[in-house]
Design a protein around this motif. Sequence first.
Motif, PDB file in Angstrom:
ATOM      1  N   SER A   3     -20.222   1.892  19.887  1.00  0.00           N
ATOM      2  CA  SER A   3     -20.477   1.059  18.711  1.00  0.00           C
ATOM      3  C   SER A   3     -19.406   1.313  17.645  1.00  0.00           C
ATOM      4  N   PRO A   4     -19.103   0.288  16.835  1.00  0.00           N
ATOM      5  CA  PRO A   4     -18.046   0.430  15.839  1.00  0.00           C
ATOM      6  C   PRO A   4     -18.505   1.230  14.622  1.00  0.00           C
ATOM      7  N   HIS A   5     -17.564   1.937  14.040  1.00  0.00           N
ATOM      8  CA  HIS A   5     -17.751   2.610  12.759  1.00  0.00           C
ATOM      9  C   HIS A   5     -16.643   2.084  11.858  1.00  0.00           C
ATOM     10  N   VAL A   6     -17.006   1.376  10.794  1.00  0.00           N
ATOM     11  CA  VAL A   6     -16.031   0.732   9.913  1.00  0.00           C
ATOM     12  C   VAL A   6     -16.122   1.365   8.534  1.00  0.00           C
ATOM     13  N   THR A   7     -14.960   1.724   7.984  1.00  0.00           N
ATOM     14  CA  THR A   7     -14.936   2.341   6.666  1.00  0.00           C
ATOM     15  C   THR A   7     -13.647   1.969   5.933  1.00  0.00           C
ATOM     16  N   PRO A   8     -13.728   1.751   4.611  1.00  0.00           N
ATOM     17  CA  PRO A   8     -12.502   1.518   3.847  1.00  0.00           C
ATOM     18  C   PRO A   8     -11.810   2.854   3.584  1.00  0.00           C
ATOM     19  N   VAL A   9     -10.493   2.875   3.711  1.00  0.00           N
ATOM     20  CA  VAL A   9      -9.737   4.101   3.491  1.00  0.00           C
ATOM     21  C   VAL A   9      -8.465   3.803   2.705  1.00  0.00           C
ATOM     22  N   TRP A  10      -7.982   4.836   2.009  1.00  0.00           N
ATOM     23  CA  TRP A  10      -6.664   4.767   1.392  1.00  0.00           C
ATOM     24  C   TRP A  10      -5.634   5.042   2.473  1.00  0.00           C
ATOM     25  N   PHE A  11      -4.433   4.487   2.299  1.00  0.00           N
ATOM     26  CA  PHE A  11      -3.417   4.609   3.349  1.00  0.00           C
ATOM     27  C   PHE A  11      -2.017   4.494   2.781  1.00  0.00           C
ATOM     28  N   ALA A  12      -1.079   4.981   3.551  1.00  0.00           N
ATOM     29  CA  ALA A  12       0.344   4.718   3.327  1.00  0.00           C
ATOM     30  C   ALA A  12       0.864   4.119   4.622  1.00  0.00           C
ATOM     31  N   TYR A  13       1.810   3.222   4.496  1.00  0.00           N
ATOM     32  CA  TYR A  13       2.426   2.612   5.671  1.00  0.00           C
ATOM     33  C   TYR A  13       3.880   3.075   5.718  1.00  0.00           C
ATOM     34  N   LEU A  14       4.200   3.918   6.703  1.00  0.00           N
ATOM     35  CA  LEU A  14       5.541   4.481   6.840  1.00  0.00           C
ATOM     36  C   LEU A  14       5.966   4.408   8.298  1.00  0.00           C
ATOM     37  N   GLY A  15       7.190   3.996   8.528  1.00  0.00           N
ATOM     38  CA  GLY A  15       7.724   4.026   9.885  1.00  0.00           C
ATOM     39  C   GLY A  15       6.900   3.265  10.899  1.00  0.00           C
ATOM     40  N   ASP A  16       6.428   2.089  10.543  1.00  0.00           N
ATOM     41  CA  ASP A  16       5.634   1.239  11.439  1.00  0.00           C
ATOM     42  C   ASP A  16       4.297   1.856  11.832  1.00  0.00           C
ATOM     43  N   ALA A  17       3.752   2.701  10.945  1.00  0.00           N
ATOM     44  CA  ALA A  17       2.452   3.315  11.215  1.00  0.00           C
ATOM     45  C   ALA A  17       1.641   3.414   9.925  1.00  0.00           C
ATOM     46  N   PHE A  18       0.344   3.257  10.064  1.00  0.00           N
ATOM     47  CA  PHE A  18      -0.591   3.542   8.980  1.00  0.00           C
ATOM     48  C   PHE A  18      -0.836   5.050   8.990  1.00  0.00           C
ATOM     49  N   TRP A  19      -0.888   5.657   7.815  1.00  0.00           N
ATOM     50  CA  TRP A  19      -1.204   7.077   7.655  1.00  0.00           C
ATOM     51  C   TRP A  19      -2.412   7.185   6.737  1.00  0.00           C
ATOM     52  N   ILE A  20      -3.416   7.942   7.168  1.00  0.00           N
ATOM     53  CA  ILE A  20      -4.686   8.049   6.450  1.00  0.00           C
ATOM     54  C   ILE A  20      -5.051   9.522   6.343  1.00  0.00           C
ATOM     55  N   GLY A  21      -5.350  10.000   5.131  1.00  0.00           N
ATOM     56  CA  GLY A  21      -5.796  11.367   4.937  1.00  0.00           C
ATOM     57  C   GLY A  21      -7.304  11.444   5.098  1.00  0.00           C
ATOM     58  N   SER A  22      -7.778  12.548   5.670  1.00  0.00           N
ATOM     59  CA  SER A  22      -9.212  12.701   5.885  1.00  0.00           C
ATOM     60  C   SER A  22      -9.553  14.172   6.053  1.00  0.00           C
ATOM     61  N   GLY A  23     -10.845  14.459   6.001  1.00  0.00           N
ATOM     62  CA  GLY A  23     -11.328  15.782   6.339  1.00  0.00           C
ATOM     63  C   GLY A  23     -11.603  15.850   7.831  1.00  0.00           C
ATOM     64  N   GLU A  24     -11.344  16.997   8.428  1.00  0.00           N
ATOM     65  CA  GLU A  24     -11.477  17.151   9.874  1.00  0.00           C
ATOM     66  C   GLU A  24     -12.885  16.855  10.389  1.00  0.00           C
ATOM     67  N   ARG A  25     -13.900  17.052   9.543  1.00  0.00           N
ATOM     68  CA  ARG A  25     -15.287  16.837   9.983  1.00  0.00           C
ATOM     69  C   ARG A  25     -15.799  15.417   9.743  1.00  0.00           C
ATOM     70  N   ASN A  26     -14.992  14.533   9.205  1.00  0.00           N
ATOM     71  CA  ASN A  26     -15.443  13.167   8.964  1.00  0.00           C
ATOM     72  C   ASN A  26     -15.671  12.423  10.278  1.00  0.00           C
ATOM     73  N   VAL A  27     -16.607  11.475  10.238  1.00  0.00           N
ATOM     74  CA  VAL A  27     -16.956  10.701  11.428  1.00  0.00           C
ATOM     75  C   VAL A  27     -15.732  10.017  12.019  1.00  0.00           C
ATOM     76  N   LYS A  28     -14.893   9.435  11.192  1.00  0.00           N
ATOM     77  CA  LYS A  28     -13.732   8.703  11.710  1.00  0.00           C
ATOM     78  C   LYS A  28     -12.813   9.620  12.514  1.00  0.00           C
ATOM     79  N   VAL A  29     -12.668  10.868  12.084  1.00  0.00           N
ATOM     80  CA  VAL A  29     -11.807  11.805  12.802  1.00  0.00           C
ATOM     81  C   VAL A  29     -12.451  12.183  14.135  1.00  0.00           C
ATOM     82  N   ARG A  30     -13.720  12.489  14.123  1.00  0.00           N
ATOM     83  CA  ARG A  30     -14.421  12.797  15.385  1.00  0.00           C
ATOM     84  C   ARG A  30     -14.316  11.628  16.355  1.00  0.00           C
ATOM     85  N   ASN A  31     -14.476  10.420  15.839  1.00  0.00           N
ATOM     86  CA  ASN A  31     -14.384   9.244  16.705  1.00  0.00           C
ATOM     87  C   ASN A  31     -12.992   9.114  17.329  1.00  0.00           C
TER      88      ASN A  31
END
Length: 126
Positions: free
Chosen positions: A23-51
Motif C-alpha cells: 500500500s502507498p505511503h504519501v507524505t509532503p517533504v522538503w527537497f533539493a534537486y541536484l545532479g538529476d536527483a531529488f534529495w530529501i532529509g529524514s530521520g532514520e526511523r521515519n516510515v518513509k525511510v523504512r519503506n
Amino acid sequence: MEIADRLGQDRNVWLCTLRGDGSPHVTPVWFAYLGDAFWIGSGERNVKVRNVVNDPRVSLALEDGDKPVVAEGRARVHRGALREDVLAALSAKYDGWDAGAEIAPFGPRVLLEVPVGRWLLKGTAQ
C-alpha cells in the motif's frame, strides 16, 4: 515557469513510498534537486525511510496540479557522513534549516537520494 525553476523554488514535493503490504505511503517533504536527483532529509526511523529500505521504488510530485510535475525513481538511503553540498542546498532553500541535525524520536539523520528514472508528467496536465 520552467521545470528547472520549479525544482529550485517549490518548497514541497509529495513523496510516495510503498509499505511492506504494497500500500502507498504519501507524505509532503522538503527537497533539493541536484545532479538529476531529488534529495530529501529524514530521520532514520521515519516510515518513509523504512519503506525505501524494503522497496526503493518511489514516485514524487510537485504540488501544483494545474502544471503537474511527476517523476519515478529508485531511492537510496545515505547514512553516516552526509553530503555537505546537499546539506548546504537544503539550508539555502529552507532559511538555514540544518537537515543533518537529529530530531528526537526519529533517530540519526539520513539523506534519501532519488535519481529520476523517468518523468511521467513535465508540466502539462493530460
